[in-house]
Design a protein around this motif. Structure first.
Motif, short mmCIF file in Angstrom:
data_model
loop_
_atom_site.label_atom_id
_atom_site.label_comp_id
_atom_site.label_asym_id
_atom_site.label_seq_id
_atom_site.Cartn_x
_atom_site.Cartn_y
_atom_site.Cartn_z
N LEU A 74 -25.75 -19.92 -18.96
CA LEU A 74 -26.91 -19.82 -18.09
C LEU A 74 -26.50 -20.08 -16.64
N MET A 75 -26.65 -19.06 -15.82
CA MET A 75 -26.40 -19.21 -14.40
C MET A 75 -27.63 -19.84 -13.74
N GLY A 76 -27.39 -20.88 -12.94
CA GLY A 76 -28.50 -21.61 -12.34
C GLY A 76 -28.92 -21.07 -10.99
N GLY A 77 -29.22 -19.77 -10.94
CA GLY A 77 -29.66 -19.20 -9.68
C GLY A 77 -30.92 -19.85 -9.15
N PHE A 117 -24.85 -23.64 -15.67
CA PHE A 117 -23.86 -23.79 -14.61
C PHE A 117 -24.52 -23.44 -13.28
N ASP A 118 -24.73 -24.43 -12.44
CA ASP A 118 -25.32 -24.16 -11.14
C ASP A 118 -24.30 -23.48 -10.22
N CYS A 119 -24.82 -22.70 -9.30
CA CYS A 119 -23.97 -21.85 -8.44
C CYS A 119 -23.77 -22.52 -7.08
N THR A 120 -23.14 -23.67 -7.09
CA THR A 120 -22.99 -24.46 -5.86
C THR A 120 -21.72 -24.13 -5.08
N ALA A 121 -20.82 -23.36 -5.67
CA ALA A 121 -19.57 -22.97 -4.99
C ALA A 121 -19.17 -21.59 -5.48
N ALA A 122 -18.21 -20.99 -4.79
CA ALA A 122 -17.78 -19.63 -5.14
C ALA A 122 -16.96 -19.58 -6.41
N SER A 123 -16.56 -20.74 -6.92
CA SER A 123 -15.81 -20.82 -8.17
C SER A 123 -16.18 -22.11 -8.88
N LEU A 124 -16.14 -22.08 -10.19
CA LEU A 124 -16.20 -23.32 -10.95
C LEU A 124 -14.83 -24.00 -10.84
N HIS A 125 -14.78 -25.31 -11.07
CA HIS A 125 -13.49 -25.98 -11.09
C HIS A 125 -13.18 -26.47 -12.50
N VAL A 126 -12.02 -27.04 -12.67
CA VAL A 126 -11.53 -27.37 -14.00
C VAL A 126 -12.42 -28.39 -14.71
N GLY A 127 -13.25 -29.12 -13.94
CA GLY A 127 -14.19 -30.03 -14.55
C GLY A 127 -15.23 -29.33 -15.41
N SER A 128 -15.47 -28.04 -15.16
CA SER A 128 -16.41 -27.24 -15.97
C SER A 128 -15.75 -26.63 -17.20
N GLY A 160 -7.33 -31.38 -3.37
CA GLY A 160 -8.72 -30.93 -3.52
C GLY A 160 -9.02 -30.52 -4.94
N ALA A 161 -10.12 -29.78 -5.11
CA ALA A 161 -10.58 -29.36 -6.43
C ALA A 161 -9.62 -28.34 -7.05
N VAL A 162 -9.54 -28.39 -8.39
CA VAL A 162 -8.72 -27.42 -9.12
C VAL A 162 -9.63 -26.27 -9.54
N TRP A 163 -9.66 -25.24 -8.71
CA TRP A 163 -10.58 -24.12 -8.92
C TRP A 163 -10.10 -23.21 -10.04
N LEU A 164 -11.03 -22.51 -10.67
CA LEU A 164 -10.68 -21.60 -11.77
C LEU A 164 -10.45 -20.17 -11.30
N ASN A 165 -10.95 -19.81 -10.13
CA ASN A 165 -10.74 -18.46 -9.60
C ASN A 165 -9.38 -18.35 -8.92
N ALA A 166 -8.66 -17.29 -9.25
CA ALA A 166 -7.29 -17.12 -8.75
C ALA A 166 -7.24 -16.98 -7.23
N LYS A 188 -22.71 -17.03 -7.43
CA LYS A 188 -22.91 -16.59 -8.81
C LYS A 188 -21.94 -15.45 -9.15
N ASP A 189 -21.80 -14.51 -8.23
CA ASP A 189 -20.86 -13.40 -8.46
C ASP A 189 -19.43 -13.93 -8.58
N GLY A 190 -19.12 -14.97 -7.82
CA GLY A 190 -17.77 -15.52 -7.83
C GLY A 190 -17.39 -16.19 -9.14
N ILE A 191 -18.37 -16.82 -9.80
CA ILE A 191 -18.03 -17.58 -11.00
C ILE A 191 -18.18 -16.79 -12.30
N LYS A 192 -18.83 -15.64 -12.23
CA LYS A 192 -19.08 -14.87 -13.47
C LYS A 192 -17.81 -14.46 -14.19
N SER A 193 -16.79 -14.05 -13.42
CA SER A 193 -15.60 -13.45 -14.02
C SER A 193 -14.84 -14.42 -14.93
#
Length: 329
Positions: A76-79, A45-56, A246-252, A106-111
């Motif tokens: 695997l985080m793609g740092g 998972f590449d770290c291109t945004a502060a959250s993954l979206h529902v596509g992931s 827009g995108a359906v983000w996974l972070n609240a 990366k910190d944003g999507i880990k949770s």
């Protein structure tokens, strides 16, 4: 999947019956590995945004079922690879991010992963690692000599991620052209460090993944496997995870539990059964009953889909609150 192949392992059986599989490099070999309880797999998972979206979410669910059926899951985080940018399915180069931006993303999507995987406990706790750990240390000359010599430029040019950009006369930077080399090297490195033998991903990643299995063979890792999921679109052909807003983000903090619930509630009628299989943990028997509903009754199935999908990500309390809010409006 071939109609003639019937999986014996719980892992491939569940992925098959729930519709997760598009291609596999060796069904029988992978099935045997899973059946023996000796399967370690990863998805990057590449770290291109502060959250993954529902596509992931499809890939995250594949890791969930892997762990649920006794395998070891690696997120695997793609740092490192985020510094390059994956050209797969893209019409233009990604905006290059600074190391600080990548680290913050990366910190944003880990949770999110903690909602679907168990880390640090259980018989086979999941791992979260960052490919920057080894990619940042590579010596360019050594990498070219030891790893780069195993890549065929002819074959790389035939990959869809490269070919489509070239056919459209859209620029593909040398940086992006190297992405598949780094992804392939990730697979080899994870095999050496953790005994990982399977890479999973979306169907647009097939070329990159089998490049990794081929590199492993050339570098003596032993048998590696590739498994991809289908490109996810709605019944009307729209790309999954994109809405007018827009995108359906996974972070609240980027999309509320209520808006997430509404996204699933607004699923097209023809997608309800498929999405229940992919994005909830409901038994197949219950899903069969729900997808047989029609007319106004299909709305009840949509509410169940919204409740179950939201509960997985945000918790049952938040899902119930969203459903109650929707009922009152």
């Amino acid at each position: 999947m071939s109609d003639a192949f019937i999986p014996k392992s719980d892992f491939l059986r569940i992925l098959t019956e729930r519709g997760f599989i598009h291609q596999c490099s060796d069904y029988a070999g992978l099935d045997e590995k899973a059946l023996a309880g000796d399967l370690t797999a990863y998805i990057g998972f590449d770290c291109t945004a502060a959250s993954l979206h529902v596509g992931s979410l499809l890939q995250i669910m594949m890791l969930h079922w892997l762990q649920k059926t006794g395998g070891k899951a690696i997120a695997l985080m793609g740092g490192g690879t985020t510094r390059v940018g994956d050209p797969s399915g893209k019409d233009a180069s990604r905006q290059l991010l600074t190391p600080a931006q990548i680290e913050a993303n990366k910190d944003g999507i880990k949770s999110v992963f903690e909602k679907f995987l168990t880390f640090e406990s259980g018989p086979k706790p999941a791992l979260m690692v960052d490919n920057d750990e080894w990619l940042a240390k590579l010596n360019y000359i050594d990498f070219l000599r030891d790893v780069g010599r195993h890549f065929s430029v002819n074959r790389m040019l035939s990959m869809d991620s490269v070919k489509m950009r070239l056919e459209r006369d859209q620029e593909l930077s040398f940086l992006e052209f190297n992405y598949m080399c780094l992804q392939a090297y990730d697979f080899v490195e994870l095999n050496r460090r953790y005994g990982c033998v399977l890479q999973m991903g979306g169907s647009d990643q097939w070329g990159n993944i089998v490049t990794g299995t081929d590199l492993g063979r050339r570098l003596g890792t032993g048998q590696l496997y590739a498994l991809t999921s289908p490109l996810l679109t709605t019944a009307s052909g729209a790309k999954m995870g994109k809405t007018a807003a827009g995108a359906v983000w996974l972070n609240a903090d980027m999309l509320s539990a209520y808006d997430y619930w509404q996204f699933w509630r607004n699923t097209e009628d023809r997608d309800v059964g498929r999405f229940l299989k992919l994005f909830t943990l409901l038994p197949i028997e219950d899903i069969a009953r729900l997808e047989a509903l029609d007319g106004a009754d299909i709305n009840e199935a949509k509410k169940i889909l919204a409740n179950e999908a939201t509960a997985l990500l945000h918790g049952r309390t938040a899902a119930d609150a969203a459903a109650e809010t929707a009922r009152k409006t």
